[in-house]
Write a protein that holds these residues in place. Structure first.
Motif, mmCIF file in Angstrom:
data_model
loop_
_atom_site.group_PDB
_atom_site.id
_atom_site.type_symbol
_atom_site.label_atom_id
_atom_site.label_comp_id
_atom_site.label_asym_id
_atom_site.label_seq_id
_atom_site.Cartn_x
_atom_site.Cartn_y
_atom_site.Cartn_z
ATOM 1 N N LEU A 11 5.265 16.354 -1.312
ATOM 2 C CA LEU A 11 4.069 16.230 -0.475
ATOM 3 C C LEU A 11 2.953 15.527 -1.231
ATOM 4 N N LEU A 12 2.772 15.887 -2.489
ATOM 5 C CA LEU A 12 1.728 15.257 -3.295
ATOM 6 C C LEU A 12 1.989 13.770 -3.483
ATOM 7 N N SER A 13 3.246 13.403 -3.686
ATOM 8 C CA SER A 13 3.571 11.984 -3.858
ATOM 9 C C SER A 13 3.296 11.201 -2.577
ATOM 10 N N LEU A 14 3.553 11.814 -1.428
ATOM 11 C CA LEU A 14 3.261 11.148 -0.159
ATOM 12 C C LEU A 14 1.758 10.980 0.048
ATOM 13 N N ILE A 15 0.998 12.034 -0.285
ATOM 14 C CA ILE A 15 -0.453 11.975 -0.098
ATOM 15 C C ILE A 15 -1.083 10.946 -1.032
ATOM 16 N N TRP A 16 -0.735 11.021 -2.319
ATOM 17 C CA TRP A 16 -1.303 10.051 -3.251
ATOM 18 C C TRP A 16 -0.727 8.654 -3.011
ATOM 19 N N GLY A 17 0.501 8.568 -2.513
ATOM 20 C CA GLY A 17 1.035 7.266 -2.147
ATOM 21 C C GLY A 17 0.282 6.667 -0.973
ATOM 22 N N ALA A 18 -0.138 7.513 -0.026
ATOM 23 C CA ALA A 18 -0.885 7.041 1.141
ATOM 24 C C ALA A 18 -2.282 6.562 0.774
ATOM 25 N N THR A 19 -2.768 6.947 -0.414
ATOM 26 C CA THR A 19 -4.093 6.496 -0.854
ATOM 27 C C THR A 19 -4.208 4.986 -0.822
ATOM 28 N N PHE A 20 -3.171 4.293 -1.247
ATOM 29 C CA PHE A 20 -3.240 2.841 -1.373
ATOM 30 C C PHE A 20 -3.237 2.136 -0.006
ATOM 31 N N PRO A 21 -2.385 2.516 0.946
ATOM 32 C CA PRO A 21 -2.512 1.937 2.292
ATOM 33 C C PRO A 21 -3.840 2.268 2.970
ATOM 34 N N ILE A 90 -4.899 -7.825 -3.253
ATOM 35 C CA ILE A 90 -3.474 -7.588 -3.471
ATOM 36 C C ILE A 90 -2.978 -6.510 -2.515
ATOM 37 N N PRO A 91 -1.663 -6.472 -2.243
ATOM 38 C CA PRO A 91 -1.108 -5.467 -1.331
ATOM 39 C C PRO A 91 -1.228 -4.052 -1.895
ATOM 40 N N ALA A 92 -1.191 -3.089 -0.994
ATOM 41 C CA ALA A 92 -1.265 -1.680 -1.391
ATOM 42 C C ALA A 92 -0.094 -1.292 -2.284
ATOM 43 N N SER A 93 1.093 -1.801 -1.963
ATOM 44 C CA SER A 93 2.287 -1.444 -2.741
ATOM 45 C C SER A 93 2.173 -1.928 -4.181
ATOM 46 N N VAL A 257 5.254 13.303 -10.470
ATOM 47 C CA VAL A 257 4.685 12.651 -9.299
ATOM 48 C C VAL A 257 4.420 11.171 -9.572
ATOM 49 N N THR A 258 4.176 10.828 -10.850
ATOM 50 C CA THR A 258 3.924 9.433 -11.215
ATOM 51 C C THR A 258 5.094 8.534 -10.855
ATOM 52 N N LEU A 259 6.315 9.067 -10.979
ATOM 53 C CA LEU A 259 7.506 8.280 -10.657
ATOM 54 C C LEU A 259 7.667 8.073 -9.158
ATOM 55 N N LEU A 260 7.104 8.976 -8.360
ATOM 56 C CA LEU A 260 7.330 8.949 -6.916
ATOM 57 C C LEU A 260 6.262 8.194 -6.151
ATOM 58 N N ILE A 261 5.038 8.106 -6.698
ATOM 59 C CA ILE A 261 3.935 7.489 -5.954
ATOM 60 C C ILE A 261 4.209 6.034 -5.572
ATOM 61 N N PRO A 262 4.689 5.159 -6.494
ATOM 62 C CA PRO A 262 4.947 3.774 -6.067
ATOM 63 C C PRO A 262 5.972 3.675 -4.948
ATOM 64 N N LEU A 263 6.975 4.555 -4.970
ATOM 65 C CA LEU A 263 7.998 4.527 -3.927
ATOM 66 C C LEU A 263 7.409 4.935 -2.583
ATOM 67 N N SER A 264 6.635 6.030 -2.562
ATOM 68 C CA SER A 264 6.053 6.482 -1.299
ATOM 69 C C SER A 264 4.996 5.504 -0.804
ATOM 70 N N ALA A 265 4.191 4.954 -1.704
ATOM 71 C CA ALA A 265 3.162 3.990 -1.302
ATOM 72 C C ALA A 265 3.789 2.734 -0.704
ATOM 73 N N SER A 266 4.857 2.246 -1.330
ATOM 74 C CA SER A 266 5.528 1.043 -0.826
ATOM 75 C C SER A 266 6.164 1.297 0.532
ATOM 76 N N LEU A 267 6.751 2.489 0.710
ATOM 77 C CA LEU A 267 7.368 2.834 1.987
ATOM 78 C C LEU A 267 6.316 2.927 3.091
ATOM 79 N N ILE A 268 5.202 3.612 2.815
ATOM 80 C CA ILE A 268 4.140 3.761 3.820
ATOM 81 C C ILE A 268 3.529 2.405 4.148
ATOM 82 N N ALA A 269 3.305 1.568 3.123
ATOM 83 C CA ALA A 269 2.736 0.238 3.353
ATOM 84 C C ALA A 269 3.681 -0.643 4.164
#
Length: 313
Positions: A11-21, A90-93, A257-269
């Motif tokens: 959940l945290l990786s999704l939330i922090w990943g969503a920060t960039f989009p 630059i893109p969010a991802s 969570v550091t390993l997961l944030i780029p993956l979740s951010a790229s997926l959401i973007a």
């Protein structure tokens, strides 16, 4: 970790990943420093409300207030402003991938600048692999070699995101001053400090932005929803989850969570902003995540643990 810990981590990786989009949507209409101020001010208000509801006091000593200001500068004001400014180009991802260099800079700062840690072989290897990934990410923007034809994102914008990661690294080294301070109090304090620091810059940039100034009234609902989400969900609520994960699973597990944030951010973007990762970005992300895994050390210890488990059985 328990299955609840893994759910919190996801959940945290999704939330922090969503920060960039969310930031990518907001910076299209809101100046970067103004956006950074709104994010920290909203989050500070939420956390102060939580402190009051839970009966926790807020220290007002001169020493603690100074520490809150410095931590707010290093952990919020500088990195948030740099990332948001970089995301205007630059893109969010890509911003999320560059932000994942934070653990690499943290190890370098802690070991080379403050002598808080020792650079062991696996950490050196992780740093080298990670920076190889960064080089691959930035190669198109350098107009160098066969990757130049892939027209990379502007170099200055990528450099701003790396500067944010470096600021986070210095914040991690300075955070030891808060030993013994409740984590909720430290979070509310640094967000309050960064709000005070960013306020004059946010006002200045709002009036000077693009020569015409920024109009809150002309800002669309999508941008305002993104601002609200950045402050409440991606900052205040995310801190609450992170602190619970820290207390239940420990700092080492929470750092996954550091390993997961780029993956979740790229997926959401990709899903909501139609962003597509280029080949250098995919390759750079793969190398960077590999470097982080080696830096963490647990993946290298896995064969030994499996062997011991086999022998024990």
């Amino acid at each position: 970790m328990t299955w609840k810990n893994w759910l919190l981590l996801a959940l945290l990786s999704l939330i922090w990943g969503a920060t960039f989009p969310f930031a990518k949507v907001a910076v299209a209409e809101v100046p970067p420093m103004t956006l950074a101020f709104l994010r920290v001010a909203i989050a500070a208000g939420v956390l102060h409300a939580v402190l009051r509801m839970t009966g926790q006091g807020f220290p007002l000593s001169r020493r603690m207030l100074g520490a809150f200001l410095l931590m707010g500068l290093l952990n919020n004001a500088i990195p948030f402003s740099l990332i948001f400014w970089g995301q205007t180009a630059i893109p969010a991802s890509l911003a999320s991938i560059l932000n994942a260099t934070t653990p690499i800079f943290t190890v370098l700062v802690a070991s080379l600048v403050f002598a808080q840690e020792v650079l062991r072989a696996h950490r050196i290897a992780g740093i080298v692999i990670g920076f190889a990934g960064v080089a691959l990410l930035m190669a198109p923007a350098l107009d160098f070699g066969p990757l130049a034809a892939l027209s990379g994102a502007p170099l200055w914008a990528q450099a701003l995101c790396l500067g944010a990661a470096l600021s986070y690294a210095f914040a991690a080294a300075f955070a030891r001053v808060f030993k013994g301070v409740p984590v909720m109090v430290a979070a509310a304090g640094q967000l309050t400090g960064s709000s005070l620091l960013l306020l004059p810059l946010a006002i200045w940039q709002a009036f000077a932005w693009q020569g015409e100034g920024w109009s809150p009234v002309a800002t669309g609902p999508a941008a305002w929803i993104s601002v609200a989400a950045l402050g409440t969900v991606c900052t205040a609520f995310a801190y609450l989850i992170y602190f619970r994960l820290l207390s239940e699973a420990g700092a080492t597990n929470a750092s996954l969570v550091t390993l997961l944030i780029p993956l979740s951010a790229s997926l959401i973007a990709a899903l909501f902003l139609d962003e597509v990762l280029t080949l250098p970005q995919l390759g750079g992300m793969a190398l960077l995540l590999m470097g982080l895994a080696v830096l963490d050390g647990r993946i290298l210890a896995l064969p030994g643990r499996l062997l011991r488990a086999v022998r024990a059985s």
